[in-house]
Design a protein around this motif. Structure first.
Motif, PDB file in Angstrom:
ATOM      1  N   MET A  86       0.825  -1.212   0.000  1.00  0.00           N
ATOM      2  CA  MET A  86       0.000   0.000   0.000  1.00  0.00           C
ATOM      3  C   MET A  86       0.865   1.271   0.000  1.00  0.00           C
ATOM      4  SD  MET A  86      -3.022   1.358   0.123  1.00  0.00           S
ATOM      5  CE  MET A  86      -3.045   3.103  -0.132  1.00  0.00           C
ATOM      6  N   LEU A  87       1.912   1.285   0.820  1.00  0.00           N
ATOM      7  CA  LEU A  87       2.806   2.453   0.828  1.00  0.00           C
ATOM      8  C   LEU A  87       4.162   2.051   0.249  1.00  0.00           C
ATOM      9  CD1 LEU A  87       2.304   4.163   4.326  1.00  0.00           C
ATOM     10  CD2 LEU A  87       1.245   4.754   2.138  1.00  0.00           C
ATOM     11  N   SER A  88       4.754   2.937  -0.542  1.00  0.00           N
ATOM     12  CA  SER A  88       6.097   2.673  -1.065  1.00  0.00           C
ATOM     13  C   SER A  88       7.121   2.966   0.035  1.00  0.00           C
ATOM     14  CB  SER A  88       6.360   3.568  -2.279  1.00  0.00           C
ATOM     15  OG  SER A  88       6.416   4.918  -1.840  1.00  0.00           O
ATOM     16  N   GLN A  89       8.331   2.492  -0.167  1.00  0.00           N
ATOM     17  CA  GLN A  89       9.409   2.787   0.792  1.00  0.00           C
ATOM     18  C   GLN A  89       9.601   4.304   0.904  1.00  0.00           C
ATOM     19  OE1 GLN A  89      10.884   0.866   3.019  1.00  0.00           O
ATOM     20  NE2 GLN A  89       9.582  -0.787   2.245  1.00  0.00           N
ATOM     21  N   ASP A  90       9.444   5.005  -0.204  1.00  0.00           N
ATOM     22  CA  ASP A  90       9.609   6.468  -0.186  1.00  0.00           C
ATOM     23  C   ASP A  90       8.532   7.132   0.668  1.00  0.00           C
ATOM     24  OD1 ASP A  90      11.818   6.412  -1.702  1.00  0.00           O
ATOM     25  OD2 ASP A  90      10.865   7.097  -3.573  1.00  0.00           O
ATOM     26  N   GLN A  91       7.297   6.623   0.576  1.00  0.00           N
ATOM     27  CA  GLN A  91       6.216   7.197   1.401  1.00  0.00           C
ATOM     28  C   GLN A  91       6.470   6.934   2.887  1.00  0.00           C
ATOM     29  OE1 GLN A  91       3.050   5.230  -0.875  1.00  0.00           O
ATOM     30  NE2 GLN A  91       1.976   7.197  -0.931  1.00  0.00           N
ATOM     31  N   ILE A  92       6.952   5.738   3.194  1.00  0.00           N
ATOM     32  CA  ILE A  92       7.231   5.399   4.599  1.00  0.00           C
ATOM     33  C   ILE A  92       8.339   6.316   5.133  1.00  0.00           C
ATOM     34  CG2 ILE A  92       8.071   3.582   6.152  1.00  0.00           C
ATOM     35  CD1 ILE A  92       6.724   1.543   4.222  1.00  0.00           C
ATOM     36  N   LYS A  93       9.358   6.519   4.295  1.00  0.00           N
ATOM     37  CA  LYS A  93      10.463   7.405   4.697  1.00  0.00           C
ATOM     38  C   LYS A  93       9.959   8.830   4.910  1.00  0.00           C
ATOM     39  CE  LYS A  93      14.333   5.773   2.265  1.00  0.00           C
ATOM     40  NZ  LYS A  93      15.082   6.018   1.041  1.00  0.00           N
ATOM     41  N   LEU A  94       9.090   9.259   4.010  1.00  0.00           N
ATOM     42  CA  LEU A  94       8.548  10.616   4.102  1.00  0.00           C
ATOM     43  C   LEU A  94       7.732  10.773   5.382  1.00  0.00           C
ATOM     44  CD1 LEU A  94       8.450  13.241   2.490  1.00  0.00           C
ATOM     45  CD2 LEU A  94       6.359  12.425   1.366  1.00  0.00           C
ATOM     46  N   PHE A  95       6.917   9.776   5.702  1.00  0.00           N
ATOM     47  CA  PHE A  95       6.127   9.842   6.937  1.00  0.00           C
ATOM     48  C   PHE A  95       7.050   9.975   8.136  1.00  0.00           C
ATOM     49  CE2 PHE A  95       4.227   7.988  10.718  1.00  0.00           C
ATOM     50  CZ  PHE A  95       3.065   8.737  10.813  1.00  0.00           C
ATOM     51  N   LYS A  96       8.129   9.179   8.163  1.00  0.00           N
ATOM     52  CA  LYS A  96       9.045   9.240   9.311  1.00  0.00           C
ATOM     53  C   LYS A  96       9.730  10.597   9.387  1.00  0.00           C
ATOM     54  CE  LYS A  96       9.392   4.491  10.329  1.00  0.00           C
ATOM     55  NZ  LYS A  96       9.691   3.246   9.649  1.00  0.00           N
ATOM     56  N   ALA A  97      10.053  11.158   8.214  1.00  0.00           N
ATOM     57  CA  ALA A  97      10.774  12.435   8.196  1.00  0.00           C
ATOM     58  C   ALA A  97       9.874  13.605   8.575  1.00  0.00           C
ATOM     59  CB  ALA A  97      11.388  12.665   6.816  1.00  0.00           C
ATOM     60  N   GLN A  98       8.620  13.622   8.096  1.00  0.00           N
ATOM     61  CA  GLN A  98       7.797  14.826   8.297  1.00  0.00           C
ATOM     62  C   GLN A  98       6.630  14.634   9.265  1.00  0.00           C
ATOM     63  OE1 GLN A  98       6.502  15.984   4.351  1.00  0.00           O
ATOM     64  NE2 GLN A  98       4.902  14.443   4.264  1.00  0.00           N
ATOM     65  N   PHE A 105       3.743  13.317   8.800  1.00  0.00           N
ATOM     66  CA  PHE A 105       2.408  13.254   8.189  1.00  0.00           C
ATOM     67  C   PHE A 105       2.547  12.812   6.745  1.00  0.00           C
ATOM     68  CE2 PHE A 105       2.695  16.925   5.402  1.00  0.00           C
ATOM     69  CZ  PHE A 105       3.674  17.695   6.004  1.00  0.00           C
ATOM     70  N   LEU A 106       1.435  12.379   6.165  1.00  0.00           N
ATOM     71  CA  LEU A 106       1.456  11.886   4.792  1.00  0.00           C
ATOM     72  C   LEU A 106       0.039  11.967   4.238  1.00  0.00           C
ATOM     73  CD1 LEU A 106       3.589  10.380   2.968  1.00  0.00           C
ATOM     74  CD2 LEU A 106       2.584   8.250   3.818  1.00  0.00           C
ATOM     75  N   VAL A 107      -0.095  12.420   3.009  1.00  0.00           N
ATOM     76  CA  VAL A 107      -1.394  12.403   2.340  1.00  0.00           C
ATOM     77  C   VAL A 107      -1.391  11.224   1.373  1.00  0.00           C
ATOM     78  CG1 VAL A 107      -2.962  13.675   0.812  1.00  0.00           C
ATOM     79  CG2 VAL A 107      -1.590  14.908   2.508  1.00  0.00           C
ATOM     80  N   VAL A 108      -2.390  10.369   1.460  1.00  0.00           N
ATOM     81  CA  VAL A 108      -2.467   9.215   0.553  1.00  0.00           C
ATOM     82  C   VAL A 108      -3.862   9.214  -0.086  1.00  0.00           C
ATOM     83  CG1 VAL A 108      -2.086   6.734   0.299  1.00  0.00           C
ATOM     84  CG2 VAL A 108      -1.007   7.953   2.203  1.00  0.00           C
ATOM     85  N   GLU A 109      -3.903   9.314  -1.400  1.00  0.00           N
ATOM     86  CA  GLU A 109      -5.196   9.334  -2.103  1.00  0.00           C
ATOM     87  C   GLU A 109      -5.717   7.901  -2.272  1.00  0.00           C
ATOM     88  OE1 GLU A 109      -6.830  12.039  -2.784  1.00  0.00           O
ATOM     89  OE2 GLU A 109      -5.338  13.646  -2.862  1.00  0.00           O
ATOM     90  N   ASP A 110      -7.028   7.792  -2.418  1.00  0.00           N
ATOM     91  CA  ASP A 110      -7.682   6.538  -2.805  1.00  0.00           C
ATOM     92  C   ASP A 110      -7.340   5.352  -1.879  1.00  0.00           C
ATOM     93  OD1 ASP A 110      -9.195   4.736  -4.202  1.00  0.00           O
ATOM     94  OD2 ASP A 110      -7.716   4.436  -5.793  1.00  0.00           O
ATOM     95  N   VAL A 111      -7.682   5.489  -0.618  1.00  0.00           N
ATOM     96  CA  VAL A 111      -7.424   4.397   0.332  1.00  0.00           C
ATOM     97  C   VAL A 111      -8.720   3.626   0.620  1.00  0.00           C
ATOM     98  CG1 VAL A 111      -6.608   3.811   2.654  1.00  0.00           C
ATOM     99  CG2 VAL A 111      -5.476   5.629   1.351  1.00  0.00           C
ATOM    100  N   VAL A 112      -9.785   4.325   0.987  1.00  0.00           N
ATOM    101  CA  VAL A 112     -11.028   3.637   1.363  1.00  0.00           C
ATOM    102  C   VAL A 112     -12.183   3.983   0.408  1.00  0.00           C
ATOM    103  CG1 VAL A 112     -10.420   3.438   3.808  1.00  0.00           C
ATOM    104  CG2 VAL A 112     -11.670   5.451   3.020  1.00  0.00           C
ATOM    105  N   THR A 113     -11.826   4.413  -0.812  1.00  0.00           N
ATOM    106  CA  THR A 113     -12.843   4.845  -1.779  1.00  0.00           C
ATOM    107  C   THR A 113     -13.963   3.811  -1.928  1.00  0.00           C
ATOM    108  OG1 THR A 113     -10.945   5.764  -2.934  1.00  0.00           O
ATOM    109  CG2 THR A 113     -13.075   5.918  -4.063  1.00  0.00           C
ATOM    110  N   THR A 114     -13.612   2.545  -1.977  1.00  0.00           N
ATOM    111  CA  THR A 114     -14.623   1.507  -2.229  1.00  0.00           C
ATOM    112  C   THR A 114     -15.561   1.314  -1.037  1.00  0.00           C
ATOM    113  OG1 THR A 114     -13.093  -0.202  -1.479  1.00  0.00           O
ATOM    114  CG2 THR A 114     -13.160   0.239  -3.864  1.00  0.00           C
ATOM    115  N   ALA A 115     -15.145   1.771   0.151  1.00  0.00           N
ATOM    116  CA  ALA A 115     -15.995   1.600   1.344  1.00  0.00           C
ATOM    117  C   ALA A 115     -17.019   2.728   1.464  1.00  0.00           C
ATOM    118  CB  ALA A 115     -15.127   1.564   2.602  1.00  0.00           C
ATOM    119  N   LEU A 116     -16.787   3.836   0.762  1.00  0.00           N
ATOM    120  CA  LEU A 116     -17.585   5.034   1.033  1.00  0.00           C
ATOM    121  C   LEU A 116     -19.049   4.981   0.584  1.00  0.00           C
ATOM    122  CD1 LEU A 116     -15.069   7.999   0.664  1.00  0.00           C
ATOM    123  CD2 LEU A 116     -15.790   6.754   2.713  1.00  0.00           C
TER     124      LEU A 116
END
Ligand code: AKG
Ligand code: FE2
Length: 313
Positions: free
Chosen positions: A1-13, A15-26
């Motif tokens: 679900m998350l790339s290594q770059d996204q995980i690194k970004l979350f640790k560095a900053q 917070f993280l914005v991720v589009e289209d995670v629960v769209t099918t549940a809505l």
């Protein structure tokens, strides 16, 4: 679900914005909420408090204008102060399925590991336009939310808990309708920023450097994930429609949630999958039992902040 770059970004900053995670549940969640509001609507209409109005959005706005209390019956938690025996809350199956949506839990697993507890500090926020706000409206579930760190609004017992907040956009969250903003760099501080407890728990403006403020728009179905030390607020809703989000929290199983009086449950366990809660009726029952237990108990105060501190003047 998350790339290594996204995980690194979350640790560095923090917070993280991720589009289209629960769209099918809505779609199912929206339908469930329409039905829940319809039940309330029939009662208010029978009491002559509202007129015939079609549509979820129009009804929320009309309910707020008429002073009909829609927030608590649609919320996914009980109040933290007084719990009356008949206080309503929402525990529908579609909402439960959203909370354990596999893509959402994959994202959480990438950030805190595979033993995941659903933390009971969780809310729905359905916000009418700012132009409709009554004087003195300070509830963070209805109007803009003041700057705070989620760790600052949780009991000290959870200060070492590995927890994240997952903020879900149910309709597109924009700068115009009141999306979240974060204070960059705040998550890596050693200490909490000072908060004042009234009228809504918040960090005084003098501690917020405007140059570090970043708004985080996100489309419906997307999420903002953030660390409990990441300071955030939300903007006013300057549109004529509603702004609708859920904020959920997840922590490593076995660690304090910060709200011990409320029920927690295992959303995912790679080590003991048989301990996962998969039955929405069971989830609803846990809250029913909690309501019954708490309605006989004295209220527990849980903020650590002193309203007499000099920066609160
Ligand atoms: O949506 C909001 O206005 C605030 C949400 C928030 O504070 C949170 O998700 O922790
Ligand atoms: Fe928050």
């Amino acid at each position: 679900m998350l790339s290594q770059d996204q995980i690194k970004l979350f640790k560095a900053q923090g917070f993280l914005v991720v589009e289209d995670v629960v769209t099918t549940a809505l779609p199912a969640v929206r339908q469930e909420y329409e039905a829940a509001l319809d039940t309330l609507w029939q009662q208010w209409r029978a009491a002559g408090r509202v007129q015939d109005t079609p549509g979820f959005e129009n009804r929320i706005i009309a309910a707020y204008r008429a002073g009909c209390e829609y927030f608590q019956p649609l919320d996914i938690s009980l109040p933290t102060r007084e719990v009356a025996t008949d206080v309503p809350m929402h525990t529908g199956p579609a909402t439960f399925e959203m909370m354990r949506h596999p893509r959402l839990l994959d994202l959480v697993e990438a950030l805190i590991g595979p033993e995941i507890t659903s933390n009971p500090i969780q809310h729905v926020r359905i916000k009418p336009p700012a132009t409709d706000m009554r004087d003195g409206e300070h509830r963070a579930h209805i109007t803009k939310t003041l700057w705070h760190q989620d760790r600052g609004v949780t009991q000290e017992i959870a200060d070492d808990t590995n927890m994240i907040t997952v903020w879900i956009a149910v309709n597109d969250a924009t700068v115009q309708n009141g999306c979240l903003q974060v204070l960059k760099g705040s998550h890596s501080r050693d200490d909490l920023l000072p908060h004042c407890p009234l009228p809504q728990v918040g960090i005084p403006d003098e501690f917020i450097s405007q140059a570090d403020v970043e708004p985080l728009p996100v489309k419906a179905g997307g999420v903002v994930v953030f660390h409990p030390m990441c300071a955030h607020n939300s903007l006013e809703n300057h549109t004529s429609g509603i702004r609708w989000s859920f904020d959920l929290r997840y922590n490593v199983t076995g660690q304090p949630t910060g709200r011990p009086q409320f029920p927690e449950w295992i959303a995912r366990s790679r080590a003991h999958p048989e301990t996962e809660l998969r039955d929405p009726a069971q989830w609803a029952k846990m809250w029913d039992e909690t309501r019954r237990r708490l309605s006989h108990q004295p209220v527990t105060e849980f903020y650590r902040w002193d309203q007499n501190a000099p920066y609160c003047a």
